[in-house]
Write a protein that holds these residues in place. Structure first.
Motif, short mmCIF file in Angstrom:
data_model
loop_
_atom_site.label_atom_id
_atom_site.label_comp_id
_atom_site.label_asym_id
_atom_site.label_seq_id
_atom_site.Cartn_x
_atom_site.Cartn_y
_atom_site.Cartn_z
N GLU A 43 49.74 75.47 40.29
CA GLU A 43 51.15 75.83 40.11
C GLU A 43 51.92 75.85 41.42
O GLU A 43 53.03 75.31 41.51
CB GLU A 43 51.27 77.18 39.41
CG GLU A 43 50.71 77.18 37.98
CD GLU A 43 51.04 78.45 37.22
OE1 GLU A 43 52.16 78.97 37.37
OE2 GLU A 43 50.15 78.94 36.49
N LEU A 44 51.35 76.45 42.45
CA LEU A 44 52.05 76.53 43.73
C LEU A 44 51.82 75.30 44.60
O LEU A 44 52.55 75.08 45.56
CB LEU A 44 51.58 77.78 44.49
CG LEU A 44 51.85 79.12 43.82
CD1 LEU A 44 51.27 80.24 44.67
CD2 LEU A 44 53.34 79.34 43.58
N LYS A 45 50.79 74.52 44.29
CA LYS A 45 50.45 73.32 45.07
C LYS A 45 50.14 73.67 46.53
O LYS A 45 50.48 72.91 47.45
CB LYS A 45 51.57 72.28 45.00
CG LYS A 45 52.03 71.92 43.61
CD LYS A 45 50.90 71.34 42.77
CE LYS A 45 51.39 70.94 41.38
NZ LYS A 45 50.29 70.46 40.51
N LEU A 46 49.52 74.82 46.75
CA LEU A 46 49.16 75.18 48.11
C LEU A 46 48.03 74.28 48.61
O LEU A 46 47.13 73.92 47.85
CB LEU A 46 48.71 76.65 48.17
CG LEU A 46 49.80 77.71 48.01
CD1 LEU A 46 49.19 79.11 48.04
CD2 LEU A 46 50.86 77.59 49.08
N PRO A 47 48.04 73.91 49.88
CA PRO A 47 46.98 73.06 50.45
C PRO A 47 45.74 73.90 50.74
O PRO A 47 45.45 74.26 51.88
CB PRO A 47 47.62 72.54 51.74
CG PRO A 47 48.54 73.65 52.16
CD PRO A 47 49.09 74.23 50.87
#
Length: 222
Positions: A43-47
């Protein structure tokens, strides 16, 4: 077993060939944190990458987060570490997964700060006070980041497990209590701002909920 929806995520980010390469403890910890990790990546597309240490040392904490080449590195250090789960020793077995989930949310809070490019930065409107040494500045900055991440863990708990908020908050205060008042992980000044889940603003994202209370703590620290 690891939830089916989480299994591909784990294998892609850990570099492991299969879930069979994981120990029972590693599966248990990753399963406990799977909802947070799925939220962070999907959902947040954090790396965010997951690293499972093949051999940890007795001084390694069970979970840690670093940042390298633009990506967050969540490091799990359970294997070969007899003291890895000491942090859960006072927690009833039925609640341990909940506390692990809160720890993972804490580390994702760190990742969010890194990814936003604001690590060790004060929000707009705050002025940095001078410290007597570089070491004192680093300690202060670390303590602030730990305070923010602890609030993320509590905000996540209030959003996903409101009926368990009191247990998680009490445990986090217990974990932080032994730290010296000036220690890098002494976050009681922030934890005390959220004695109940009602302290968090409803209807806003977890990271903004944490940020609102974090700013209050920073104002007291000025």
């Amino acid at each position: 077993m690891i939830k089916r929806a989480f299994l591909p995520l784990l294998l892609l980010t850990s570099g492991l060939a299969s879930a069979a390469d994981l120990t029972e403890a590693e599966i248990r910890w990753l399963t406990a944190g799977s909802a947070v990790l799925a939220y962070a990546k999907q959902e947040l597309k954090l790396p965010l990458d997951i690293t499972v240490q093949p051999q940890a040392s007795a001084t390694d904490v069970p979970l840690a987060l670093g940042y390298q080449d633009g990506r967050c590195k969540l490091v799990l250090s359970l294997r070969g570490n007899p003291k890895a789960e000491d942090i859960l020793s006072t927690v009833p077995i039925a609640q341990r997964s909940l506390m692990i989930e809160a720890m993972v949310a804490h580390e994702v809070g760190h990742c969010w700060r890194y990814a936003q490019g604001v690590w060790h930065a004060l929000p707009a409107g705050f002025e940095e006070r001078r410290e007597p040494s570089r070491a004192a500045e680093e300690l202060r900055d670390t303590r602030r980041e730990e305070g923010y991440a602890d609030l993320v863990a509590l905000a996540w708990t209030q959003q996903r497990h409101p009926e368990q908020y009191a247990s998680v908050a009490a445990w986090m205060q217990q974990v932080r209590q032994p730290s010296p008042a000036t220690g890098s992980h002494s976050t009681l000044a922030w934890l005390q701002l959220a004695p109940t889940g009602a302290a968090f603003a409803a209807g806003v994202p977890v990271f903004e909920q944490a940020n609102l209370l974090w700013r209050q703590g920073l104002a007291r620290d000025q």
